[in-house]
Design a protein around this motif. Structure first.
Motif, PDB file in Angstrom:
ATOM      1  N   SER A  69       0.844  -1.197   0.000  1.00 27.04           N
ATOM      2  CA  SER A  69       0.000   0.000   0.000  1.00 27.04           C
ATOM      3  C   SER A  69       0.875   1.242   0.000  1.00 27.04           C
ATOM      4  O   SER A  69       1.951   1.266   0.604  1.00 27.04           O
ATOM      5  N   ARG A  70       0.391   2.281  -0.667  1.00 29.61           N
ATOM      6  CA  ARG A  70       1.073   3.579  -0.685  1.00 29.61           C
ATOM      7  C   ARG A  70       0.353   4.590   0.213  1.00 29.61           C
ATOM      8  O   ARG A  70       0.543   5.801   0.067  1.00 29.61           O
ATOM      9  N   ARG A  71      -0.451   4.115   1.147  1.00 32.89           N
ATOM     10  CA  ARG A  71      -1.313   5.012   1.922  1.00 32.89           C
ATOM     11  C   ARG A  71      -0.540   5.981   2.811  1.00 32.89           C
ATOM     12  O   ARG A  71      -1.085   7.014   3.216  1.00 32.89           O
ATOM     13  N   LEU A 110       3.725   7.634  -2.352  1.00 35.64           N
ATOM     14  CA  LEU A 110       4.893   7.408  -3.198  1.00 35.64           C
ATOM     15  C   LEU A 110       5.519   6.033  -2.992  1.00 35.64           C
ATOM     16  O   LEU A 110       5.858   5.350  -3.952  1.00 35.64           O
ATOM     17  N   TYR A 111       5.697   5.641  -1.748  1.00 35.15           N
ATOM     18  CA  TYR A 111       6.426   4.411  -1.425  1.00 35.15           C
ATOM     19  C   TYR A 111       5.449   3.314  -0.979  1.00 35.15           C
ATOM     20  O   TYR A 111       4.543   3.578  -0.180  1.00 35.15           O
ATOM     21  N   THR A 112       5.666   2.105  -1.490  1.00 36.95           N
ATOM     22  CA  THR A 112       4.863   0.982  -1.024  1.00 36.95           C
ATOM     23  C   THR A 112       5.476   0.413   0.245  1.00 36.95           C
ATOM     24  O   THR A 112       6.691   0.218   0.332  1.00 36.95           O
ATOM     25  N   ARG A 113       4.618   0.161   1.211  1.00 29.53           N
ATOM     26  CA  ARG A 113       5.017  -0.494   2.453  1.00 29.53           C
ATOM     27  C   ARG A 113       4.122  -1.696   2.695  1.00 29.53           C
ATOM     28  O   ARG A 113       2.977  -1.716   2.255  1.00 29.53           O
ATOM     29  N   LYS A 164      13.031   3.653  -0.035  1.00 32.58           N
ATOM     30  CA  LYS A 164      12.850   2.502  -0.921  1.00 32.58           C
ATOM     31  C   LYS A 164      11.452   1.936  -0.736  1.00 32.58           C
ATOM     32  O   LYS A 164      10.851   2.075   0.338  1.00 32.58           O
ATOM     33  N   SER A 165      10.961   1.300  -1.779  1.00 36.94           N
ATOM     34  CA  SER A 165       9.666   0.632  -1.712  1.00 36.94           C
ATOM     35  C   SER A 165       9.850  -0.850  -1.407  1.00 36.94           C
ATOM     36  O   SER A 165      10.828  -1.467  -1.838  1.00 36.94           O
TER      37      SER A 165
END
Length: 498
Positions: free
Chosen positions: A422-424, A428-431, A462-463
């Protein structure tokens, strides 16, 4: 009615004989970073360290963690609450199958205040001990360092499975495990030292997977539960950029097919329904019993001119692992033109499916829906859905979704937890976020991967890509993989016509 009362923090304050006098009760719950309020957590998760939001005027903070007649009190530094691992494990054991009530206090320049309490329900359903993921800059076509890493979910230990600085800075992707088994995995290397690397019980094999009959080397994988086969897509993928659209980037296929690789024979087999010019087939995934192959499929259109008209269904086809033959019946589980009355608040619109994944108990198919296309990790409208396989009832996994992107996901081995990208947090970054899923398909509020340093996600650039549960750590060393990649020429695979 305003009143004052005293909360004695005996566990940590007795040494200095300090007493906290609460002068004010705040009529709402605290705003936390990360957002760990009112969530369900597994019995074996790492400590959930958190802080008050930056906007809160606070010089000191303290928290009381209460389970029935047990209370743990933690005094924080500045706005942060951090819990020692041994203390944390004791707290979880006492709360197993019950809730922890957290009372948070903060002190501004003059007085202590107490927020309304929030809770953590501690599920007895454990989570798989490790998570594997790729770390990469979200830089579209440009990147420097990347690697596939594993993180112990019971503590904060992270180690690399393989980093591209050890393999001539190539691209590596699509790591996959057989039934969450760390001893059976694969990943692709592109450009330098290219090939598909298959690891089984400490033995490694490099595959050269492009054939004259397929449009590309093997791409998106899914292991057969027996470990004897792996389903792959083959894709002719392109990438474009938007100048004004909220979706910054467009990744799409001009062609794609699905094949099944025989691990022992080094052969790929397929069927007309999976390998046609009139359709784009992609994202295969096996059922837990190994007798059904699910995949996404769409009518072929001219790309990129019709990129926003391309919508994918989810279909399934029988597979016989003994004969390697496919059935004749194609079952459509989700059709992009079908209308479902599932939510009176959010009317149904035609959507496009991607990333189908079946729960290990065979009950649910989880997938992502977005307005069009199949590579939804940059589509702001991408949400996660559940389909109950027994009756094909579609359910929007409301608690999992946000105003930003929800995309790739995978199941824990006991089917009670999911992890998804999710980028919530910043768009920008997915976690990686985790959520509990009950046997009737109800999803809890998700929580982000816990970190020892509360401010980690505010600095880390970083994603987290393709989060995958594994039951234990991958034992093979990164240096061993690197040496093998440099010395092995690889095995050519063969294509058997359908």
């Amino acid at each position: 009615m305003k009143h004052s009362f005293i909360l004695f923090l005996m566990a940590v304050l007795c040494a200095c004989n300090e007493e906290i006098r609460v002068s004010k009760t705040i009529p709402h719950k605290p705003i936390l970073f990360p957002d760990y309020s009112d969530i369900t957590i597994p019995i074996n998760i790492a400590p959930l360290n958190f802080s008050l939001a930056d906007s809160v005027d606070c010089h000191q903070v303290a928290a009381a963690f209460c389970v029935r007649d047990y209370q743990l009190v933690v005094r924080g530094r500045k706005k942060q609450i951090r819990i020692g691992e041994n203390t944390w494990r004791k707290l979880l054991q006492k709360a197993c199958g019950d809730s922890i009530t957290i009372k948070l206090l903060c002190k501004d320049s003059e007085q202590w205040k107490e927020y309304q309490p929030f809770t953590w329900y501690v599920s007895p359903d454990s989570i798989d001990s490790y998570l594997a993921y790729r770390l990469i800059e979200p830089g579209y076509e440009l990147w420097n360092e990347m690697g596939i890493y594993q993180r112990c979910l019971e503590n904060f230990n992270e180690t690399p499975i393989i980093k591209n600085v050890m393999t001539d800075n190539n691209c590596m992707n699509c790591h996959s495990f057989c039934m969450q088994d760390p001893s059976k995995m694969l990943f692709h290397a592109r450009a330098a030292l290219s090939g598909t690397y298959v690891i089984q019980n400490g033995n490694m094999e490099k595959l050269n997977t492009k054939t004259d009959q397929t449009i590309s080397a093997l791409v998106y994988p899914s292991w057969h539960p027996s470990g004897k086969f792996v389903a792959f897509s083959v894709n002719e993928t392109r990438q474009n950029f938007h100048s004004t659209d909220k979706n910054r980037i467009e990744v799409y296929d001009q062609k794609s097919d699905v094949v099944v690789y025989d691990v022992d024979r080094h052969e790929i087999v397929t069927a007309p329904a999976l390998f046609s010019q009139s359709h784009f087939e992609t994202f295969p995934t096996f059922s837990p019993d190994g007798c059904t192959l699910y995949f996404c499929t769409a009518d072929s259109v001219t790309m990129p001119q019709s990129y926003d008209k391309l919508r994918y269904n989810i279909c399934s086809i029988p597979f016989n692992p003994t004969t390697r033959e496919f059935g004749e019946t194609i079952d459509t589980l989700y059709h992009c033109n079908q209308v479902f009355d599932i939510d009176s608040i959010r009317p149904w619109e035609r959507k496009s499916a991607s990333f189908p994944r079946v729960s290990p108990d065979g009950s649910y198919l989880m997938f992502t829906l977005s307005a069009y296309g199949n590579f939804s990790i940059w589509h702001q409208d991408a949400d996660i859905y559940l389909l109950r396989i027994a009756d094909k009832e579609l359910m929007l996994a409301t608690n999992l979704n946000s105003q930003s992107v929800e995309s790739y996901h995978s199941w824990s081995s006991n089917s009670r937890w999911v992890v998804f990208s999710s980028r919530r947090m910043d768009g920008l970054y997915t976690r990686p976020f985790f959520a509990h899923v009950t046997s009737d398909g109800q999803c809890s509020k998700p929580f982000v991967l816990p970190c020892e340093d509360v401010g980690f996600y505010k600095r880390f650039m970083k994603s987290y890509n393709i989060p995958e549960f594994i039951k234990d750590e991958v034992k093979l060393s990164a240096s061993g993989i690197s040496r093998f990649a440099r010395t092995n020429k690889g095995v050519d695979i063969k294509f058997l016509s359908p």
